[in-house]
Design a protein around this motif. Structure first.
Motif, short mmCIF file in Angstrom:
data_model
loop_
_atom_site.label_atom_id
_atom_site.label_comp_id
_atom_site.label_asym_id
_atom_site.label_seq_id
_atom_site.Cartn_x
_atom_site.Cartn_y
_atom_site.Cartn_z
N PHE A 273 6.76 -9.69 14.62
CA PHE A 273 6.20 -11.01 14.35
C PHE A 273 4.72 -10.94 14.01
O PHE A 273 4.21 -11.75 13.26
N LEU A 274 4.02 -9.97 14.59
CA LEU A 274 2.58 -9.88 14.36
C LEU A 274 2.30 -9.08 13.10
O LEU A 274 1.99 -7.90 13.16
N GLY A 275 2.43 -9.70 11.99
CA GLY A 275 2.05 -9.06 10.74
C GLY A 275 3.09 -8.11 10.22
O GLY A 275 4.15 -7.90 10.82
N HIS A 276 2.75 -7.50 9.10
CA HIS A 276 3.65 -6.57 8.45
C HIS A 276 3.91 -5.36 9.32
O HIS A 276 3.01 -4.82 9.93
N VAL A 277 5.14 -4.94 9.35
CA VAL A 277 5.45 -3.74 10.10
C VAL A 277 6.67 -3.08 9.46
O VAL A 277 7.53 -3.74 8.89
N ASN A 278 6.69 -1.77 9.51
CA ASN A 278 7.84 -1.04 9.00
C ASN A 278 8.73 -0.63 10.16
O ASN A 278 8.25 -0.16 11.18
N ALA A 279 10.03 -0.84 10.00
CA ALA A 279 10.97 -0.37 11.01
C ALA A 279 11.71 0.83 10.44
O ALA A 279 12.40 0.72 9.44
N VAL A 280 11.51 1.99 11.11
CA VAL A 280 12.13 3.22 10.62
C VAL A 280 13.11 3.72 11.67
O VAL A 280 12.73 3.85 12.85
N ARG B 216 2.77 0.33 11.59
CA ARG B 216 1.93 -0.60 10.83
C ARG B 216 1.61 0.03 9.47
O ARG B 216 1.36 1.24 9.39
N PRO B 217 1.59 -0.78 8.41
CA PRO B 217 1.32 -0.21 7.08
C PRO B 217 0.01 0.58 7.00
O PRO B 217 -0.06 1.59 6.32
N HIS B 218 -1.02 0.14 7.76
CA HIS B 218 -2.29 0.87 7.68
C HIS B 218 -2.26 2.18 8.47
O HIS B 218 -3.21 2.94 8.45
N ASP B 219 -1.16 2.42 9.19
CA ASP B 219 -0.99 3.70 9.89
C ASP B 219 -0.15 4.68 9.07
O ASP B 219 0.18 5.76 9.56
N VAL B 220 0.22 4.28 7.85
CA VAL B 220 1.05 5.17 7.03
C VAL B 220 0.17 5.89 6.00
O VAL B 220 -0.56 5.26 5.25
N GLU B 221 0.24 7.21 6.02
CA GLU B 221 -0.49 8.01 5.02
C GLU B 221 0.53 8.48 3.98
O GLU B 221 1.71 8.68 4.31
N ILE B 222 0.10 8.59 2.74
CA ILE B 222 0.99 9.10 1.70
C ILE B 222 0.53 10.50 1.30
O ILE B 222 -0.66 10.73 1.04
N LEU B 223 1.48 11.45 1.30
CA LEU B 223 1.14 12.85 1.02
C LEU B 223 2.00 13.37 -0.11
O LEU B 223 3.09 12.86 -0.36
N SER C 18 -8.06 -3.24 -0.47
CA SER C 18 -6.99 -2.30 -0.15
C SER C 18 -5.83 -2.45 -1.14
O SER C 18 -5.75 -3.39 -1.91
N VAL C 19 -4.92 -1.47 -1.07
CA VAL C 19 -3.77 -1.47 -1.96
C VAL C 19 -2.51 -1.38 -1.11
O VAL C 19 -2.41 -0.53 -0.23
N ARG C 20 -1.57 -2.29 -1.35
CA ARG C 20 -0.30 -2.21 -0.63
C ARG C 20 0.71 -1.48 -1.50
O ARG C 20 0.97 -1.88 -2.63
N VAL C 21 1.23 -0.37 -0.96
CA VAL C 21 2.17 0.45 -1.70
C VAL C 21 3.56 0.25 -1.12
O VAL C 21 3.77 0.43 0.07
N GLU D 91 15.24 7.01 1.93
CA GLU D 91 16.49 7.57 1.39
C GLU D 91 17.65 6.57 1.47
O GLU D 91 18.47 6.49 0.57
N ASN D 92 17.69 5.82 2.58
CA ASN D 92 18.80 4.89 2.78
C ASN D 92 18.59 3.56 2.07
O ASN D 92 19.33 2.60 2.29
N GLY D 93 17.57 3.48 1.22
CA GLY D 93 17.35 2.27 0.44
C GLY D 93 16.46 1.25 1.12
O GLY D 93 16.08 0.24 0.53
N GLN D 94 16.10 1.49 2.40
CA GLN D 94 15.26 0.56 3.15
C GLN D 94 13.82 0.61 2.64
O GLN D 94 13.33 1.67 2.27
N ALA D 95 13.15 -0.54 2.62
CA ALA D 95 11.78 -0.58 2.11
C ALA D 95 10.79 -0.14 3.19
O ALA D 95 11.02 -0.35 4.38
N ILE D 96 9.72 0.49 2.78
CA ILE D 96 8.64 0.86 3.70
C ILE D 96 7.31 0.63 2.97
O ILE D 96 7.20 0.86 1.77
N GLU D 97 6.32 0.11 3.71
CA GLU D 97 5.06 -0.23 3.08
C GLU D 97 3.93 0.58 3.67
O GLU D 97 3.92 0.87 4.85
N ALA D 98 2.97 0.95 2.81
CA ALA D 98 1.76 1.61 3.28
C ALA D 98 0.57 0.84 2.76
O ALA D 98 0.65 0.20 1.71
N GLU D 99 -0.53 0.86 3.53
CA GLU D 99 -1.73 0.22 3.03
C GLU D 99 -2.83 1.25 2.92
O GLU D 99 -3.20 1.89 3.91
#
Lengths: 379, 288
Positions: A235-242, A277-284, A303-306, A311-319
């Motif tokens: 509920f508190l903002g954008h979050v990715n569930a993995v 949290r999206p801002h805790d995701v690094e892209i490598l 900032s940029v939202r990516v 693999e399973n088609g689920q969306a994930i966001e990074a900031e």
């Protein structure tokens, strides 16, 4: 001090409140935060005496007020749609609470006028006393509603979605103004909102509600940094569930291994969901990470939202910062690695852990940006 | 036309539009004219005829007809019935609308349907139904007779059927507005310390003012004009239970056309006054 003890309320089969208990301290400003249908407005109305609990009790300053009528509770209530008396002028609206008092308790006409004018000055509407509500803007109406609620010098101010009916700009101004007003008057306040940003910015303490119950109570930073339940996290903002599994004292998110804090690692195997949290995701491009496909990027100021896909088609966001985004030069459809620096792991059996990346990411740590931008106020 | 000749491409379009516009203007004029013509034919002419016939034999005859004791009594009875019925219906309408708009309860839809029932029942049927209930051979008839209470063929019966026929007017007007206004302002008033009665007096009633006045006007017009139901229960006793509409009918069947039209002109004047007040209320409520 307001004390809510084990209050339940049922509306024809719909459990609006389920055994809710809550304390609001003298002089504090508390936000009831939750989605619609979470029971937050019902709780506020029960505190105000506009609705009554099926079971449980309400106490003001230690005295049982459960059966006390709304008018005798000394609460000021500000309605979502203001509920100004449409056939009265602004002045008469504010004066109403004083004018309807019993003759013995009623101030003189001059005293009422003085008090009303003082309140109108405070809400910066001095010159509009003779206007009718229909001739005011939304923000002005809201301020009249506040002045009206304050006129009777209530010991508690209750606000139902106070900024819900206003546009974004006015909303931001008014909520800062409300915070200042609260600090000046030192009045105990409870307000209802479904806007997490509003709750985190304005309140001393936030009560997160869901399905008629309280999920978590805490200061804005406690709520944001250490959500107690998956719901609060979501509920508190954008979050990715993995999806995640645990085995051998290590959490596995896709191909990524994440470690527990010293001595906290659970024994055996388990499964659950990791919230990131999206801002805790690094892209490598190489190293340890979850294999994802790049889909879309949106520039949001600094900032940029990516948006990517697992693999399973689920969306994930990074900031990412714009700098980092340009540096990476991501292309649509490109296969890259997403590496969460930290995640909150909720196992299916209810246990909860904070996990962090075992291998240091290649890229430097990115400073949390607007998404996590919560203002720290008064210790 | 010179420009049309030199610039044929640009002028063709405006000319087409103007022809269409002209046609539209004519359509409008014909429709408005037709509306006025029909209104005059079906409404204005009959009303004018009433006054023309009433004064056909001069003002003294008209005055003699109006001041005839039976007609005077009919006027008095009509006004009396309206004076009793309208306040009762105003009170009932407010209560019913309040209950429906502010509370949730089982059978609410049924209550609304019942209030609107008189709209869909022929007044004469209502009259007969009351006769079956309160008449000497009706359900309560014997009991009423035993206690010496005369309901049918007397003022109480007339008042009862008029109440029945006019009951939806005020309740409907007030209910629609109450439902659209919700209960927010009442709750605000309660939380500011006003009691139930003060809240009603200072918040609810002023908000309903115009709807209430409008409903009262409609109710009054109908109460004074009601014929069908009253004709069944009044017994049509001259100088006793004849209301103005009944008196008009009676005089007409007595071949006293001048008397009938004189009495009818009184009703027509009452209707015109109602119309004027209604128009003023509509204008004032819109500006407020």
């Amino acid at each position: 001090m307001i004390e809510v003890r084990e209050v339940s309320r049922n509306f024809g089969g719909f459990q609006a409140l389920n055994n809710v208990s809550l304390n609001v301290e003298q002089g504090e400003l508390v936000a009831l935060l939750g989605p619609s249908g979470s029971g937050k407005t019902t709780l506020l109305r029960i505190i105000a005496g506009l609705d009554f609990a099926d079971t449980g009790s309400i106490h003001f300053d230690g005295k049982d007020a459960t059966a006390v009528a709304a008018g005798d509770r000394q609460v000021g209530f500000v309605f979502q749609h203001f509920a100004l008396f449409r056939h009265m002028t602004v002045f008469d609206n504010v004066a109403f609470g004083l004018k309807v008092r019993k003759r013995s308790a009623r101030p003189s006409k001059a005293e009422i006028a003085e008090r009303v004018n003082h309140l109108l000055r405070m809400v910066q509407l001095e010159s509009l006393g003779k206007r009718y509500p229909a001739q005011l803007s939304g923000g002005q109406r809201q301020r009249v509603a506040l002045a009206r609620a304050l006129a009777t010098e209530p010991r508690v101010l209750l606000l139902d979605e106070p900024f819900g009916a206003l546009d974004a700009q006015v909303r931001k101004e008014l909520r800062r103004w409300l915070r200042r007003l609260h600090d000046e008057l030192g009045i105990t306040g409870v307000f209802v909102t479904h806007d997490q940003e509003e709750a985190l910015e304005v309140a001393d303490r936030v009560v997160v509600m869901n399905k008629g119950g309280i999920e978590q109570v805490g200061t804005p930073s406690e709520i944001y940094d250490n959500p107690a339940t998956p719901f609060v996290y979501n509920f508190l903002g954008h979050v990715n569930a993995v999806p995640a599994t645990v085995s051998g004292g290590v959490a596995h998110l896709g191909g990524l291994r994440m470690g527990f804090a010293e001595g906290e690692a659970p024994e055996g195997v388990g499964a659950g969901t990791a919230f990131v949290r999206p801002h805790d995701v690094e892209i490598l491009r190489d190293g340890d990470g979850i294999l994802v496909t790049m889909r879309h990027a949106v520039v949001l100021g600094p900032s940029v939202r990516v948006e990517m896909e697992l693999e399973n088609g689920q969306a994930i966001e990074a900031e990412l910062t714009r700098h980092r985004f340009t540096e990476l030069g991501l292309e649509r459809g490109e296969r890259v690695l997403a590496a969460p620096r930290r995640a909150q792991l909720f196992l299916d059996d209810g246990r909860q852990y904070t996990v962090s990346c075992l291998t240091r990411p290649v890229a430097p740590r990115i400073v949390p940006s607007a998404e996590g931008g919560i203002r720290q106020r008064r210790p | 036309m010179a420009t049309a000749a030199t610039l044929p491409t640009t002028s063709a379009v405006p000319r087409q539009i103007s022809r269409k516009a002209r046609r539209a203007a004519w359509t409008r004029r014909i429709l408005i004219g037709l509306a006025f013509l029909l209104t005059a034919l079906f409404l204005l002419v009959p009303v004018a005829v009433i006054f023309q016939q009433a004064f056909a034999r001069g003002v003294p005859t008209f005055w003699a007809n109006i001041t005839h004791p039976e007609t005077l009594h009919a006027i008095w009875l009509t006004v009396l019935v309206a004076l009793i019925v309208v306040p009762i219906n105003a009170f009932f309408g407010l209560c019913a609308a309040w209950a429906i708009a502010k509370f949730q309860f089982r059978g609410k839809k049924l209550l609304i349907a019942l209030i609107e029932l008189p709209f869909s029942i022929s007044p004469i049927v209502a009259g007969v139904a009351y006769l079956m209930v309160y008449g000497s051979r009706g359900i309560f008839g014997p009991w009423l007779e035993e206690h010496g209470l005369q309901v049918m063929f007397a003022l109480p019966g007339i008042v009862l059927v008029t109440l029945f026929v006019t009951c939806p007017f005020i309740a409907r007007q007030v209910l629609v507005l109450m439902q659209s206004q919700g209960v927010d302002e009442e709750e605000a008033s309660l939380s500011l310390g006003a009691g139930g009665f003060k809240t009603f007096l200072y918040v609810t009633l002023p908000n309903l003012k115009w709807a209430l006045i409008y409903g009262v006007i409609l109710c009054n017009a109908r109460a004074m004009g009601e014929y069908g139901a009253v004709s069944v229960v009044s017994g049509q006793i001259r100088g006793q239970t004849n209301t103005l509409p009944l008196q008009v009918d009676l005089l007409y069947h007595d071949y006293n056309a001048a008397g009938a039209f004189a009495a009818a002109s009184v009703l027509a004047v009452l209707a015109l006054i109602t119309l004027a007040v209604k128009t003023i209320v509509e204008i004032r409520s819109r500006t407020e």
